[in-house]
Design an enzyme around this catalytic site. Structure first.
Site, PDB file in Angstrom:
ATOM      1  N   GLY A 254       0.830  -1.206   0.000  1.00 50.83           N
ATOM      2  CA  GLY A 254       0.000   0.000   0.000  1.00 50.83           C
ATOM      3  C   GLY A 254       0.855   1.242   0.000  1.00 50.83           C
ATOM      4  O   GLY A 254       1.991   1.228  -0.504  1.00 50.83           O
ATOM      5  N   SER A 255       0.333   2.295   0.596  1.00 52.01           N
ATOM      6  CA  SER A 255       1.026   3.583   0.544  1.00 52.01           C
ATOM      7  C   SER A 255       2.251   3.590   1.461  1.00 52.01           C
ATOM      8  O   SER A 255       2.288   2.898   2.478  1.00 52.01           O
ATOM      9  CB  SER A 255       0.072   4.694   0.957  1.00 52.01           C
ATOM     10  OG  SER A 255      -0.373   4.491   2.282  1.00 52.01           O
ATOM     11  N   THR A 256       3.219   4.396   1.110  1.00 53.39           N
ATOM     12  CA  THR A 256       4.428   4.553   1.926  1.00 53.39           C
ATOM     13  C   THR A 256       4.056   5.124   3.294  1.00 53.39           C
ATOM     14  O   THR A 256       4.597   4.705   4.324  1.00 53.39           O
ATOM     15  CB  THR A 256       5.444   5.447   1.190  1.00 53.39           C
ATOM     16  OG1 THR A 256       5.950   4.706   0.072  1.00 53.39           O
ATOM     17  CG2 THR A 256       6.612   5.842   2.079  1.00 53.39           C
ATOM     18  N   GLU A 257       3.089   6.030   3.313  1.00 57.65           N
ATOM     19  CA  GLU A 257       2.648   6.638   4.567  1.00 57.65           C
ATOM     20  C   GLU A 257       2.147   5.564   5.557  1.00 57.65           C
ATOM     21  O   GLU A 257       2.578   5.527   6.714  1.00 57.65           O
ATOM     22  CB  GLU A 257       1.515   7.615   4.229  1.00 57.65           C
ATOM     23  CG  GLU A 257       0.993   8.398   5.388  1.00 57.65           C
ATOM     24  CD  GLU A 257      -0.365   9.037   5.063  1.00 57.65           C
ATOM     25  OE1 GLU A 257      -0.778   9.033   3.870  1.00 57.65           O
ATOM     26  OE2 GLU A 257      -1.016   9.510   5.998  1.00 57.65           O
ATOM     27  N   ILE A 258       1.252   4.705   5.093  1.00 59.16           N
ATOM     28  CA  ILE A 258       0.713   3.669   5.978  1.00 59.16           C
ATOM     29  C   ILE A 258       1.785   2.600   6.252  1.00 59.16           C
ATOM     30  O   ILE A 258       1.843   2.043   7.345  1.00 59.16           O
ATOM     31  CB  ILE A 258      -0.581   3.055   5.396  1.00 59.16           C
ATOM     32  CG1 ILE A 258      -1.679   4.130   5.272  1.00 59.16           C
ATOM     33  CG2 ILE A 258      -1.081   1.886   6.241  1.00 59.16           C
ATOM     34  CD1 ILE A 258      -2.151   4.748   6.586  1.00 59.16           C
ATOM     35  N   GLY A 259       2.648   2.353   5.298  1.00 58.31           N
ATOM     36  CA  GLY A 259       3.747   1.405   5.504  1.00 58.31           C
ATOM     37  C   GLY A 259       4.635   1.829   6.668  1.00 58.31           C
ATOM     38  O   GLY A 259       5.029   1.007   7.511  1.00 58.31           O
ATOM     39  N   GLU A 276       5.601  -3.556   0.857  1.00 57.16           N
ATOM     40  CA  GLU A 276       5.726  -3.199  -0.559  1.00 57.16           C
ATOM     41  C   GLU A 276       5.009  -1.876  -0.722  1.00 57.16           C
ATOM     42  O   GLU A 276       3.780  -1.830  -0.634  1.00 57.16           O
ATOM     43  CB  GLU A 276       5.053  -4.251  -1.459  1.00 57.16           C
ATOM     44  CG  GLU A 276       5.623  -5.645  -1.356  1.00 57.16           C
ATOM     45  CD  GLU A 276       7.030  -5.764  -1.897  1.00 57.16           C
ATOM     46  OE1 GLU A 276       7.543  -4.799  -2.511  1.00 57.16           O
ATOM     47  OE2 GLU A 276       7.625  -6.830  -1.693  1.00 57.16           O
ATOM     48  N   CYS A 310       1.912   0.336  -8.456  1.00 56.13           N
ATOM     49  CA  CYS A 310       3.047   0.779  -7.652  1.00 56.13           C
ATOM     50  C   CYS A 310       4.267   1.052  -8.524  1.00 56.13           C
ATOM     51  O   CYS A 310       5.047   1.938  -8.235  1.00 56.13           O
ATOM     52  CB  CYS A 310       3.356  -0.233  -6.552  1.00 56.13           C
ATOM     53  SG  CYS A 310       3.574  -1.896  -7.162  1.00 56.13           S
TER      54      CYS A 310
HETATM   55  P1  NAI Z   1      -3.530   2.653   2.091  1.00 59.11           P
HETATM   56  O1  NAI Z   1      -2.071   2.418   2.150  1.00 59.11           O
HETATM   57  O2  NAI Z   1      -4.150   3.490   3.168  1.00 59.11           O
HETATM   58  O3  NAI Z   1      -4.324   1.251   2.075  1.00 59.11           O
HETATM   59  C1  NAI Z   1      -3.782   0.005   1.750  1.00 59.11           C
HETATM   60  C2  NAI Z   1      -4.291  -1.063   2.724  1.00 59.11           C
HETATM   61  O4  NAI Z   1      -3.855  -0.739   4.041  1.00 59.11           O
HETATM   62  C3  NAI Z   1      -5.822  -1.177   2.824  1.00 59.11           C
HETATM   63  O5  NAI Z   1      -6.162  -2.532   3.005  1.00 59.11           O
HETATM   64  C4  NAI Z   1      -6.135  -0.385   4.075  1.00 59.11           C
HETATM   65  O6  NAI Z   1      -7.340  -0.785   4.677  1.00 59.11           O
HETATM   66  C5  NAI Z   1      -4.948  -0.727   4.943  1.00 59.11           C
HETATM   67  N1  NAI Z   1      -4.660   0.244   6.004  1.00 59.11           N
HETATM   68  C6  NAI Z   1      -4.880   1.585   5.987  1.00 59.11           C
HETATM   69  N2  NAI Z   1      -4.502   2.132   7.149  1.00 59.11           N
HETATM   70  C7  NAI Z   1      -4.028   1.138   7.927  1.00 59.11           C
HETATM   71  C8  NAI Z   1      -3.494   1.075   9.255  1.00 59.11           C
HETATM   72  N3  NAI Z   1      -3.371   2.171  10.010  1.00 59.11           N
HETATM   73  N4  NAI Z   1      -3.085  -0.113   9.727  1.00 59.11           N
HETATM   74  C9  NAI Z   1      -3.195  -1.231   8.985  1.00 59.11           C
HETATM   75  N5  NAI Z   1      -3.715  -1.234   7.738  1.00 59.11           N
HETATM   76  C10 NAI Z   1      -4.112  -0.065   7.211  1.00 59.11           C
HETATM   77  O7  NAI Z   1      -3.866   3.271   0.677  1.00 59.11           O
HETATM   78  P2  NAI Z   1      -5.108   4.204   0.251  1.00 59.11           P
HETATM   79  O8  NAI Z   1      -5.476   5.105   1.390  1.00 59.11           O
HETATM   80  O9  NAI Z   1      -6.165   3.363  -0.286  1.00 59.11           O
HETATM   81  O10 NAI Z   1      -4.476   5.053  -0.935  1.00 59.11           O
HETATM   82  C11 NAI Z   1      -3.759   6.241  -0.680  1.00 59.11           C
HETATM   83  C12 NAI Z   1      -2.573   6.340  -1.587  1.00 59.11           C
HETATM   84  O11 NAI Z   1      -1.689   5.276  -1.317  1.00 59.11           O
HETATM   85  C13 NAI Z   1      -2.846   6.198  -3.065  1.00 59.11           C
HETATM   86  O12 NAI Z   1      -3.250   7.379  -3.645  1.00 59.11           O
HETATM   87  C14 NAI Z   1      -1.525   5.744  -3.593  1.00 59.11           C
HETATM   88  O13 NAI Z   1      -0.672   6.829  -3.807  1.00 59.11           O
HETATM   89  C15 NAI Z   1      -0.985   4.908  -2.473  1.00 59.11           C
HETATM   90  N6  NAI Z   1      -1.160   3.476  -2.728  1.00 59.11           N
HETATM   91  C16 NAI Z   1      -0.109   2.790  -3.205  1.00 59.11           C
HETATM   92  C17 NAI Z   1      -0.223   1.463  -3.498  1.00 59.11           C
HETATM   93  C18 NAI Z   1       0.933   0.725  -4.046  1.00 59.11           C
HETATM   94  O14 NAI Z   1       0.780  -0.420  -4.453  1.00 59.11           O
HETATM   95  N7  NAI Z   1       2.100   1.308  -4.079  1.00 59.11           N
HETATM   96  C19 NAI Z   1      -1.482   0.745  -3.332  1.00 59.11           C
HETATM   97  C20 NAI Z   1      -2.537   1.544  -2.787  1.00 59.11           C
HETATM   98  C21 NAI Z   1      -2.366   2.869  -2.514  1.00 59.11           C
HETATM   99 MG    MG Z   2      -5.483   5.173   3.467  1.00 60.65          MG
END
Ligand code: NAI
Ligand code: MG
Length: 503
Positions: A254-259, A276, A310
């Protein structure tokens, strides 16, 4: 332009199989059963091609999450999966792969309805990719083991020493919305092969295929509790998984921020973590290329999956001598990539996944214009229900602009000129990210130089986003921690134990 404005944005009719999935009662898959949530909260499921709510899923509570973890923990601790002969695990995994393949059409349609990607793309990329991840990893079930390592300081004859590989344990697997089924299988495959048990949490925007996958997991004969699927918001169920003391590993895409947040939150319980994350991958076009090949290649690198990839090739660097031709060649692909409803058989690109993502991407385009960038292609959105954004290219950009620095995650490429190799290497690496890059040249020496000097987990030559499950995938810098796929992918789900026996 005219051609684009006459397109129809009307979503096509759903099949009976898809309607069946959409009308299923919202539930969680825990310990082999479909169960209701502890609190009745639901999340709406939208079709991004129409913006309409088409179904609902459970928003798993902390109590639901704990229940899923308890099921996975019990299933791990009694060895009902890891204790099977590896051939049995391999067979069951192969059966699961066959079942997904047998339902390919249905999965492709569900993914198209849920995510907005063209059904044709889901059918060509996502579903076969998902099958390959399970099938490839199934082969490892019996083929990873330790070594009888001779000791170094201990007297060899007096000691017998060896290592064994053991499954890490209970794994939380948190996946994003851009390749829902593919990411789920990419995560579930190696964990199952290693003998782990799993709580899979798909993204709240796109949970339909993971729920359907749970049906097939049961049908394939994977014992109850080995794979649990819970749907819900990241900050509730996702967060609980990351902090839960009975979870041994977190694998996140997912996002780098949440990572970064997950990495912090996993610290108190010192979990194994695989991340990732995002990217801002450069596409480097050298002067010797055949523009007729490189320009559509660069367009595909960014517009595939509406740029919600990604590894999207979101920064284009074309040599000054070919820059104008490459920009023109990309602009000429506008009608090919014009967004259409996901079930339109002619669609190559669909809408973005959500209103949130639409606003984010349009916000970046506006920021780019405010900062002085010029629009060489697109830059706007058709007036339609649904989250369509036209394929966009910005020129006259500089390295300070947010459109050049940040992951947009939409069909937006920024194009810049360069004069020599050192300059382009410096600019390609001028980013917090390091996920991937592609280089376009016929010159093998240039190719090797770029491949060695670009700091990224994957470098492609004369292609982009060619993923193969046998090859490790992951990021340098802030694009991630660890590797998935290949042998490295299964190793990430194994512990190594050393056994030292005094004879
Ligand atoms: P996200 O990173 O917030 O969500 C991805 C997954 O993480 C989802 O299953 C979500 O429910 C889960 N998640 C969210 N917050 C969490 C937490 N605190 N603890 C555990 N799990 C959590 O991504 P989001 O908000 O959908 O998209 C935001 C931006 O992130 C996008 O605009 C994009 O730039 C980036 N992104 C990048 C991805 C990649 O493959 N590089 C994939 C998805 C988003
Ligand atoms: Mg999010």
């Amino acid at each position: 332009m005219n051609e684009m404005t006459t397109l129809s944005y009307q979503q096509h009719a759903y099949s009976a199989a898809a309607q069946k999935s959409l009308s299923r009662k919202p539930a969680l898959f825990i310990n082999g059963e479909w169960v209701a949530s502890s609190h009745g909260e639901l999340i709406d499921v939208e079709d991004p091609s129409s913006g309409k709510v088409v179904s609902q899923i459970v928003d798993a509570s902390v109590a639901d999450t704990d229940r899923a973890v308890a099921a996975a923990r019990a299933a791990f601790d009694d060895g009902r999966w890891s204790g099977l002969p590896p051939i049995a695990r391999e067979k069951i995994m192969l059966r699961l792969a066959d079942l997904i393949e047998a339902h390919a059409e249905e999965f492709a349609e569900l993914e198209a309805i849920d995510n907005g990607k063209p059904k044709t793309m889901a059918g060509a990329i996502d579903v076969p990719g998902a099958v390959s991840h399970i099938r490839y990893m199934a082969g490892f079930a019996a083929k990873v083991g330790g070594e009888t390592t001779p000791p170094y300081t201990l007297p060899a004859g007096a000691f017998f020493t060896y290592t064994v590989k053991e499954p890490v344990g209970v794994c939380a697997q948190i996946v994003p919305w851009n390749f829902p089924l593919l990411m789920a299988c990419l995560k579930v495959g190696p964990a199952l092969a290693a003998g782990c048990t799993i709580i899979l949490k798909p993204a709240e925007q796109t949970s339909l295929t993971a729920l359907r996958l749970a049906d097939l997991i049961a049908e394939a004969g994977i014992p109850a509790g080995v794979v649990n699927v819970i749907t819900g918001y990241g900050h509730v169920s996702g967060d609980r998984l990351v902090k839960h003391p009975d979870v041994d590993k977190v694998a996140f895409t997912g996002s780098t921020e949440i990572g970064k947040l997950i990495n912090k939150n996993a610290t108190d319980t010192l979990k194994h973590v695989t991340l990732e994350l995002g990217g801002k991958s450069p596409v480097v076009v050298m002067p010797d290329v055949d523009v007729a090949e490189a320009a559509p290649g660069a367009a595909g690198a960014i517009f595939f999956n509406s740029g919600q990839v990604c590894v999207a090739g979101s920064r284009l660097y074309a040599h000054r001598s070919v820059f104008d031709q490459v920009v023109e060649g990309i602009a000429n692909t506008a009608s090919f990539w014009a967004p259409r409803p996901s079930l339109d058989p002619a669609a190559h690109m669909g809408p973005l996944v959500s209103q949130e993502q639409f606003d984010r991407v349009m916000g970046y385009i506006e920021a780019g214009k405010r900062d002085g960038a010029s629009v060489a292609m697109g830059g706007d959105a058709p007036s339609a229900d649904g989250y369509y954004v036209n394929p966009t290219m910005l020129v006259n950009v500089n390295p300070q602009m947010s459109v050049v620095r940040e992951e947009i995650f939409g069909p937006v490429v920024v194009a810049q000129r360069f004069d020599d190799l050192d300059e382009v290497v410096k600019e390609a690496n001028n980013t917090q990210f390091g996920l991937a890059a592609s280089v376009w040249t016929k010159d093998a020496s240039t190719l090797h130089k770029l491949a060695s000097r670009i700091k990224a987990g994957t470098v492609w030559a004369n292609c982009h986003a060619m993923i193969d499950v046998a090859l490790p995938f992951g990021g340098y810098k802030e694009s991630g921690v660890g590797r998935e796929q290949g042998r490295a992918g299964i190793e990430a789900y194994l512990e190594t134990k050393s056994v030292i026996m005094k004879l």
